[in-house]
Design a protein around this motif. Structure first.
Motif, PDB file in Angstrom:
ATOM      1  N   SER A  28       0.843  -1.251  -0.096  1.00  0.00           N
ATOM      2  CA  SER A  28       0.160   0.117   0.265  1.00  0.00           C
ATOM      3  C   SER A  28       0.964   1.156  -0.220  1.00  0.00           C
ATOM      4  CB  SER A  28      -0.939   0.201   1.648  1.00  0.00           C
ATOM      5  OG  SER A  28       0.002  -0.285   2.585  1.00  0.00           O
ATOM      6  N   ALA A  29       0.196   2.434  -0.158  1.00  0.00           N
ATOM      7  CA  ALA A  29       1.018   3.550  -0.539  1.00  0.00           C
ATOM      8  C   ALA A  29       0.203   4.913  -1.050  1.00  0.00           C
ATOM      9  CB  ALA A  29       2.026   3.498  -1.448  1.00  0.00           C
ATOM     10  N   GLY A  49      -6.855   3.112   6.254  1.00  0.00           N
ATOM     11  CA  GLY A  49      -8.061   3.592   6.477  1.00  0.00           C
ATOM     12  C   GLY A  49      -9.130   3.715   4.731  1.00  0.00           C
ATOM     13  N   ASP A  50      -7.757   3.952   3.997  1.00  0.00           N
ATOM     14  CA  ASP A  50      -7.751   4.320   2.814  1.00  0.00           C
ATOM     15  C   ASP A  50      -9.331   5.766   2.686  1.00  0.00           C
ATOM     16  OD1 ASP A  50      -6.708   2.198   1.478  1.00  0.00           O
ATOM     17  OD2 ASP A  50      -8.211   0.951   1.634  1.00  0.00           O
ATOM     18  N   VAL A  51      -8.113   6.339   2.974  1.00  0.00           N
ATOM     19  CA  VAL A  51      -8.833   7.877   3.131  1.00  0.00           C
ATOM     20  C   VAL A  51      -9.187   8.716   1.717  1.00  0.00           C
ATOM     21  CG1 VAL A  51      -9.023  10.169   4.464  1.00  0.00           C
ATOM     22  CG2 VAL A  51      -8.771   8.069   5.877  1.00  0.00           C
ATOM     23  N   ILE A  52      -9.615   9.333   1.257  1.00  0.00           N
ATOM     24  CA  ILE A  52      -9.403  10.860   0.672  1.00  0.00           C
ATOM     25  C   ILE A  52      -9.474  12.144   1.262  1.00  0.00           C
ATOM     26  CG2 ILE A  52      -9.696  12.540  -1.455  1.00  0.00           C
ATOM     27  CD1 ILE A  52      -8.757   9.614  -2.435  1.00  0.00           C
ATOM     28  N   GLY A  94     -12.273   3.321   3.895  1.00  0.00           N
ATOM     29  CA  GLY A  94     -12.590   2.096   5.333  1.00  0.00           C
ATOM     30  C   GLY A  94     -11.976   0.766   4.133  1.00  0.00           C
ATOM     31  N   THR A  95     -12.651  -0.690   4.576  1.00  0.00           N
ATOM     32  CA  THR A  95     -12.513  -1.638   4.453  1.00  0.00           C
ATOM     33  C   THR A  95     -13.183  -2.240   2.764  1.00  0.00           C
ATOM     34  OG1 THR A  95     -14.367  -2.729   5.483  1.00  0.00           O
ATOM     35  CG2 THR A  95     -12.150  -3.166   6.439  1.00  0.00           C
ATOM     36  N   ALA A  96     -14.085  -1.369   2.186  1.00  0.00           N
ATOM     37  CA  ALA A  96     -14.684  -1.389   1.280  1.00  0.00           C
ATOM     38  C   ALA A  96     -13.279  -1.711  -0.206  1.00  0.00           C
ATOM     39  CB  ALA A  96     -15.691  -0.046   0.953  1.00  0.00           C
ATOM     40  N   VAL A  97     -12.247  -1.263   0.171  1.00  0.00           N
ATOM     41  CA  VAL A  97     -11.366  -0.975  -0.810  1.00  0.00           C
ATOM     42  C   VAL A  97     -10.052  -2.451  -0.848  1.00  0.00           C
ATOM     43  CG1 VAL A  97      -9.972   0.379  -2.177  1.00  0.00           C
ATOM     44  CG2 VAL A  97     -11.575   0.824  -2.014  1.00  0.00           C
ATOM     45  N   PRO A  98     -10.311  -3.373  -1.216  1.00  0.00           N
ATOM     46  CA  PRO A  98      -9.353  -4.501  -1.072  1.00  0.00           C
ATOM     47  C   PRO A  98      -7.770  -3.421  -1.529  1.00  0.00           C
ATOM     48  CG  PRO A  98     -11.176  -5.289  -3.380  1.00  0.00           C
ATOM     49  CD  PRO A  98     -11.408  -3.923  -2.501  1.00  0.00           C
ATOM     50  N   GLU A  99      -6.895  -4.748  -0.543  1.00  0.00           N
ATOM     51  CA  GLU A  99      -5.629  -4.232  -0.577  1.00  0.00           C
ATOM     52  C   GLU A  99      -4.376  -4.398  -1.511  1.00  0.00           C
ATOM     53  OE1 GLU A  99      -3.618  -3.160   1.993  1.00  0.00           O
ATOM     54  OE2 GLU A  99      -5.739  -2.574   2.767  1.00  0.00           O
ATOM     55  N   GLY A 100      -4.160  -3.265  -2.500  1.00  0.00           N
ATOM     56  CA  GLY A 100      -3.488  -3.585  -3.546  1.00  0.00           C
ATOM     57  C   GLY A 100      -4.592  -3.019  -4.424  1.00  0.00           C
ATOM     58  N   THR A 101      -5.485  -2.208  -4.420  1.00  0.00           N
ATOM     59  CA  THR A 101      -6.473  -1.692  -5.769  1.00  0.00           C
ATOM     60  C   THR A 101      -5.596  -0.417  -5.395  1.00  0.00           C
ATOM     61  OG1 THR A 101      -8.200  -3.110  -4.646  1.00  0.00           O
ATOM     62  CG2 THR A 101      -8.728  -0.587  -5.866  1.00  0.00           C
ATOM     63  N   THR A 102      -5.815   0.145  -7.307  1.00  0.00           N
ATOM     64  CA  THR A 102      -5.030   1.581  -6.810  1.00  0.00           C
ATOM     65  C   THR A 102      -6.495   2.708  -7.149  1.00  0.00           C
ATOM     66  OG1 THR A 102      -3.403   0.381  -8.308  1.00  0.00           O
ATOM     67  CG2 THR A 102      -4.261   3.253  -8.743  1.00  0.00           C
ATOM     68  N   VAL A 103      -6.184   3.447  -6.106  1.00  0.00           N
ATOM     69  CA  VAL A 103      -6.970   4.913  -5.773  1.00  0.00           C
ATOM     70  C   VAL A 103      -6.696   5.717  -6.930  1.00  0.00           C
ATOM     71  CG1 VAL A 103      -8.526   6.329  -4.498  1.00  0.00           C
ATOM     72  CG2 VAL A 103      -7.639   3.570  -3.863  1.00  0.00           C
ATOM     73  N   ASN A 121      -9.119  19.453 -12.193  1.00  0.00           N
ATOM     74  CA  ASN A 121      -7.168  19.719 -12.644  1.00  0.00           C
ATOM     75  C   ASN A 121      -6.952  18.723 -13.781  1.00  0.00           C
ATOM     76  OD1 ASN A 121      -4.453  20.745 -11.627  1.00  0.00           O
ATOM     77  ND2 ASN A 121      -4.818  17.731 -11.692  1.00  0.00           N
ATOM     78  N   SER A 122      -6.340  18.639 -14.891  1.00  0.00           N
ATOM     79  CA  SER A 122      -6.786  17.906 -16.226  1.00  0.00           C
ATOM     80  C   SER A 122      -5.833  16.703 -15.907  1.00  0.00           C
ATOM     81  CB  SER A 122      -5.350  18.503 -17.677  1.00  0.00           C
ATOM     82  OG  SER A 122      -4.521  18.609 -16.957  1.00  0.00           O
ATOM     83  N   GLY A 123      -5.228  16.646 -14.923  1.00  0.00           N
ATOM     84  CA  GLY A 123      -4.754  15.297 -14.348  1.00  0.00           C
ATOM     85  C   GLY A 123      -4.659  14.521 -13.236  1.00  0.00           C
ATOM     86  N   TRP A 124      -4.468  12.854 -13.521  1.00  0.00           N
ATOM     87  CA  TRP A 124      -4.813  12.708 -12.400  1.00  0.00           C
ATOM     88  C   TRP A 124      -3.992  12.020 -11.317  1.00  0.00           C
ATOM     89  CZ3 TRP A 124      -9.544  11.068 -11.152  1.00  0.00           C
ATOM     90  CH2 TRP A 124     -10.712  11.339 -11.650  1.00  0.00           C
ATOM     91  N   THR A 125      -3.829  11.299 -10.123  1.00  0.00           N
ATOM     92  CA  THR A 125      -3.068  10.930  -9.080  1.00  0.00           C
ATOM     93  C   THR A 125      -3.375   9.981  -8.801  1.00  0.00           C
ATOM     94  OG1 THR A 125      -0.571  10.896  -9.001  1.00  0.00           O
ATOM     95  CG2 THR A 125      -3.055  12.202  -7.568  1.00  0.00           C
ATOM     96  N   HIS A 126      -2.664   9.300  -8.053  1.00  0.00           N
ATOM     97  CA  HIS A 126      -3.163   8.124  -7.881  1.00  0.00           C
ATOM     98  C   HIS A 126      -2.308   7.293  -5.807  1.00  0.00           C
ATOM     99  CE1 HIS A 126       0.178   6.176  -9.895  1.00  0.00           C
ATOM    100  NE2 HIS A 126      -0.135   5.039  -9.386  1.00  0.00           N
ATOM    101  N   GLY A 127      -2.475   7.144  -5.693  1.00  0.00           N
ATOM    102  CA  GLY A 127      -2.717   5.723  -4.413  1.00  0.00           C
ATOM    103  C   GLY A 127      -2.932   4.644  -4.603  1.00  0.00           C
ATOM    104  N   THR A 128      -2.272   3.625  -3.534  1.00  0.00           N
ATOM    105  CA  THR A 128      -2.057   2.221  -2.951  1.00  0.00           C
ATOM    106  C   THR A 128      -3.018   1.592  -1.992  1.00  0.00           C
ATOM    107  OG1 THR A 128      -0.664   1.645  -4.968  1.00  0.00           O
ATOM    108  CG2 THR A 128      -1.619  -0.046  -4.131  1.00  0.00           C
ATOM    109  N   ALA A 129      -4.090   1.326  -2.641  1.00  0.00           N
ATOM    110  CA  ALA A 129      -4.632   0.796  -1.270  1.00  0.00           C
ATOM    111  C   ALA A 129      -4.539   0.050   0.244  1.00  0.00           C
ATOM    112  CB  ALA A 129      -6.710   0.595  -1.476  1.00  0.00           C
TER     113      ALA A 129
END
Length: 129
Positions: A28-29, A49-52, A94-103, A121-129
């Motif tokens: 995760s990251a 906690g997979d928080v935005i 929370g637990t709705a996003v499995p580990e390793g999923t890209t957000v 914003n024209s671009g997107w970025t991401h984290g990993t659950a």
């Protein structure tokens, strides 16, 4: 080959298999903070906690919005912070996003009353659950 040599080789192979297994697991990251042009709204992701986090930076009367996409789960959200200038609102998956999923996420500004996005914003970025 001597017995001690075989044990040493077996131990080395076991250690290598453990390293390969650990390297292949998805870690995760947290994601980087991304701000809309003019630094009006900022969004970032924390994997605990997979928080935005949605931050309203500008005192311009507009709301900060995080657009979030987790395509593998069919999640396409607009997460609003209508609390005003200088505030941060958080949304936990929370637990709705499995580990390793890209957000994926990006910041936008919008009108809370009509739920209308004004710009993103024209671009997107991401984290990993």
């Amino acid at each position: 080959m001597s017995t001690s040599s075989r044990r040493g080789l077996v131990g080395l192979l076991a250690a290598l298999l453990c390293l390969v297994g650990a390297a292949s697991a998805q870690a995760s990251a947290d994601g980087p903070k991304l701000c809309a042009p003019g630094n009006t709204a900022c969004v970032w992701f924390t994997n605990d906690g997979d928080v935005i986090h949605v931050q309203d930076v500008a005192c311009d009367g507009h709301s900060a919005v995080a657009q979030v996409q987790i395509a593998s789960l069919g999640i396409y959200d607009n997460l609003w912070n209508s609390d005003g200038c200088g505030t941060i609102r958080t949304y936990s998956y929370g637990t709705a996003v499995p580990e390793g999923t890209t957000v994926y996420y990006r910041p936008c500004i919008g009108e809370w009353g009509t739920r209308t996005l004004l710009s993103c914003n024209s671009g997107w970025t991401h984290g990993t659950a």
